[in-house]
Design an enzyme around this catalytic site. Structure first.
Site, PDB file in Angstrom:
ATOM      1  N   LEU A  21      87.133  57.192  -7.237  1.00  0.00           N
ATOM      2  CA  LEU A  21      88.442  57.805  -7.446  1.00  0.00           C
ATOM      3  C   LEU A  21      88.434  59.295  -7.095  1.00  0.00           C
ATOM      4  O   LEU A  21      89.443  59.858  -6.707  1.00  0.00           O
ATOM      5  CB  LEU A  21      88.886  57.640  -8.907  1.00  0.00           C
ATOM      6  CG  LEU A  21      89.129  56.198  -9.380  1.00  0.00           C
ATOM      7  CD1 LEU A  21      89.400  56.192 -10.888  1.00  0.00           C
ATOM      8  CD2 LEU A  21      90.297  55.571  -8.639  1.00  0.00           C
ATOM      9  N   GLY A  22      87.275  59.928  -7.274  1.00  0.00           N
ATOM     10  CA  GLY A  22      87.182  61.355  -6.990  1.00  0.00           C
ATOM     11  C   GLY A  22      85.747  61.834  -7.070  1.00  0.00           C
ATOM     12  O   GLY A  22      84.884  61.152  -7.642  1.00  0.00           O
ATOM     13  N   GLY A  24      83.496  65.355  -8.035  1.00  0.00           N
ATOM     14  CA  GLY A  24      83.515  66.705  -8.590  1.00  0.00           C
ATOM     15  C   GLY A  24      82.166  67.378  -8.474  1.00  0.00           C
ATOM     16  O   GLY A  24      81.240  66.847  -7.839  1.00  0.00           O
ATOM     17  N   THR A  26      79.939  67.831 -10.747  1.00  0.00           N
ATOM     18  CA  THR A  26      78.854  67.202 -11.525  1.00  0.00           C
ATOM     19  C   THR A  26      78.625  65.733 -11.167  1.00  0.00           C
ATOM     20  O   THR A  26      77.700  65.111 -11.669  1.00  0.00           O
ATOM     21  CB  THR A  26      79.161  67.296 -13.034  1.00  0.00           C
ATOM     22  OG1 THR A  26      80.434  66.696 -13.300  1.00  0.00           O
ATOM     23  CG2 THR A  26      79.184  68.740 -13.486  1.00  0.00           C
ATOM     24  N   GLY A  27      79.467  65.155 -10.331  1.00  0.00           N
ATOM     25  CA  GLY A  27      79.290  63.749  -9.965  1.00  0.00           C
ATOM     26  C   GLY A  27      80.594  63.092  -9.570  1.00  0.00           C
ATOM     27  O   GLY A  27      81.577  63.762  -9.257  1.00  0.00           O
ATOM     28  N   VAL A  29      83.796  60.078 -10.038  1.00  0.00           N
ATOM     29  CA  VAL A  29      84.583  59.273 -10.966  1.00  0.00           C
ATOM     30  C   VAL A  29      84.893  57.964 -10.260  1.00  0.00           C
ATOM     31  O   VAL A  29      85.455  57.963  -9.161  1.00  0.00           O
ATOM     32  CB  VAL A  29      85.896  59.977 -11.381  1.00  0.00           C
ATOM     33  CG1 VAL A  29      86.690  59.077 -12.320  1.00  0.00           C
ATOM     34  CG2 VAL A  29      85.600  61.305 -12.052  1.00  0.00           C
ATOM     35  N   LYS A  44      83.247  58.429 -15.398  1.00  0.00           N
ATOM     36  CA  LYS A  44      82.761  59.714 -14.902  1.00  0.00           C
ATOM     37  C   LYS A  44      81.232  59.659 -14.926  1.00  0.00           C
ATOM     38  O   LYS A  44      80.623  59.516 -15.994  1.00  0.00           O
ATOM     39  CB  LYS A  44      83.287  60.836 -15.797  1.00  0.00           C
ATOM     40  CG  LYS A  44      83.114  62.226 -15.235  1.00  0.00           C
ATOM     41  CD  LYS A  44      83.863  63.246 -16.092  1.00  0.00           C
ATOM     42  CE  LYS A  44      83.791  64.639 -15.524  1.00  0.00           C
ATOM     43  NZ  LYS A  44      84.564  65.601 -16.346  1.00  0.00           N
ATOM     44  N   ASP A 139      92.731  74.934 -19.459  1.00  0.00           N
ATOM     45  CA  ASP A 139      92.724  74.698 -18.013  1.00  0.00           C
ATOM     46  C   ASP A 139      93.869  73.767 -17.629  1.00  0.00           C
ATOM     47  O   ASP A 139      93.693  72.852 -16.826  1.00  0.00           O
ATOM     48  CB  ASP A 139      91.373  74.126 -17.572  1.00  0.00           C
ATOM     49  CG  ASP A 139      91.179  74.196 -16.059  1.00  0.00           C
ATOM     50  OD1 ASP A 139      91.884  74.990 -15.402  1.00  0.00           O
ATOM     51  OD2 ASP A 139      90.337  73.450 -15.520  1.00  0.00           O
TER      52      ASP A 139
END
Length: 403
Positions: A21-22, A24, A26-27, A29, A44, A139
């Site tokens: 899905l995405g 980032g 750190t890893g 998703v 995640k 955020d």
């Protein structure tokens, strides 16, 4: 954890891994579904080796998990469980199938008044819940607000979240520059709740205009920060007078004069359309004095979620505070985690029950179709001389899918 021939993850616990899905810092998703009831979730996946190079990252992720464990609200992404192996940490979270509000806005260019109001009401409801539980998101931005299958809001990404301790100000600069409040970009001690309200103003302005209220063409951060700190927001006349008034109240430079959640909810524009059903349940303030019973034998799992919040220095101090007669925020949070676990267990039981009932209905429907198919076959056998296979094949498909 199980891998397929290519070395890619195939299973995590009871979940079957699907597409990415995405990606980032750190890893990844991943989309996944539960092997028993078919429920879709996001996973995640965080590489543990990052913790060795960045010890602060471990604390950040532990705090994010703890904060998410504290919350249970229809417009906040839920965390179901946390799994791990020797290489990875897996956060099993609620799946929002329609993705980021940012992408939805890009596609639409700007959101019409009625839909923008509905989104804003749901965002305010979620943020009010956070603030009543002393959590500041820090955020808030269009990319961190997701849409589920019903196009309802799901506030996500609590990696920058912090607890708002009574009579204490926050000092860490965090969040995205375009959504940051004047006091945050000025590097002053700030109230995290007031900073969240400013970010809500940026989001509302962006939804209605398709643009950010404060921007710089050449990404000149100094100029951007000066605009945020000193320039009153300019609101186009395409926005109604009532809504313009609310945006100006949200984007008030001085934090002490900025509108509160309670006043937002009583604003004429906010009240110009009925609240969604999910926003109508009153949210109670966290009252430290209300949790009086001492806790002498705390649950180790709950302690593991409380420690990363860094309200006390170690586990011994934590257990002493929980067993003390003196009211404390720590004890309130313990009870909140305890209550939330009961709610999550209930939610999971409900989903399993729903899946079982759905399977029974489909099997029953399949038997009915099977019976009707047999009658049709008998008629057709005499008149046309062929076998009607379709009604029989359907039940096989459903049985395989739901078992």
């Amino acid at each position: 954890m199980e891998k397929n021939i290519d070395g890619k993850l195939k299973f995590v616990g009871s979940y079957i891994i699907d597409k990415t899905l995405g990606i980032g810092a750190t890893g990844k998703v991943k989309l996944a579904r539960h092997s028993k009831n078919g429920e879709k979730v996001g996973i995640k996946i965080i590489r543990k080796d990052l913790f060795y190079d960045k010890p602060s990252l471990r604390i950040k992720i532990q705090r994010e998990i703890s904060v998410m464990k504290l919350m249970f609200h229809p417009h906040i992404i839920k965390i179901f469980e946390v799994l791990e192996d020797s290489k990875y940490l897996f956060l099993i979270i609620e799946y929002a199938s329609h993705g980021e509000l940012f992408n939805y806005l890009v596609e639409k260019r700007r959101i019409q008044n009625r839909e923008a109001l509905r989104f804003f009401q749901q965002i305010v409801s979620g943020i009010e819940y956070c603030h009543k539980h002393r959590i500041c998101h820090r955020d808030l931005k269009l990319e961190n607000i997701l849409l589920d299958e019903n196009h309802d809001i799901k506030i996500a990404d609590f990696g920058m979240a912090s607890l708002s301790v009574p009579n204490a100000m926050l000092k860490t600069f965090c969040g995205s520059p375009h959504y940051a409040s004047p006091e945050v970009v000025s590097n002053e001690p700030y109230n995290g709740m007031k900073a969240d309200i400013w970010s809500c103003g940026v989001i509302l302005y962006s939804l209605l205009t398709g643009k950010l209220p404060f921007d710089e063409e050449n990404d000149n951060i100094r100029k951007l920060f000066n605009k945020i700190r000193f320039e009153p927001v300019k609101i186009p006349k395409i926005i109604s007078a009532n809504c313009r008034d609310l945006i100006q109240s949200l984007l008030t430079i001085e934090p002490v004069k900025r509108i509160s959640i309670e006043k937002i909810k009583n604003h004429p524009w906010y009240k110009s359309s009925a609240l969604p059903e999910t926003c109508r349940t009153p949210i109670q303030d966290v009252n430290m004095a209300s949790v009086r019973n001492q806790i002498f034998n705390p649950d180790p799992e709950i302690l593991n979620f409380l420690l990363p919040l860094q309200l006390v220095k170690d586990q011994k101090t934590l257990t002493n505070v929980l067993s003390s007669k003196k009211p404390s925020l720590v004890r309130v949070l313990y009870r909140q985690l305890e209550w939330r676990r009961i709610k999550m267990d209930s939610l999971r039981d409900d989903k399993i029950h729903e899946a079982i009932e759905r399977r029974k209905r489909i099997l029953k429907q399949g038997k009915k179709e099977n019976h009707e198919g047999l009658k049709n076959w008998k008629k057709n056998k005499n008149s046309r001389g062929f076998f009607g296979v379709k009604p029989f094949s359907r039940i096989g498909i459903y049985v395989n899918f739901y078992f």
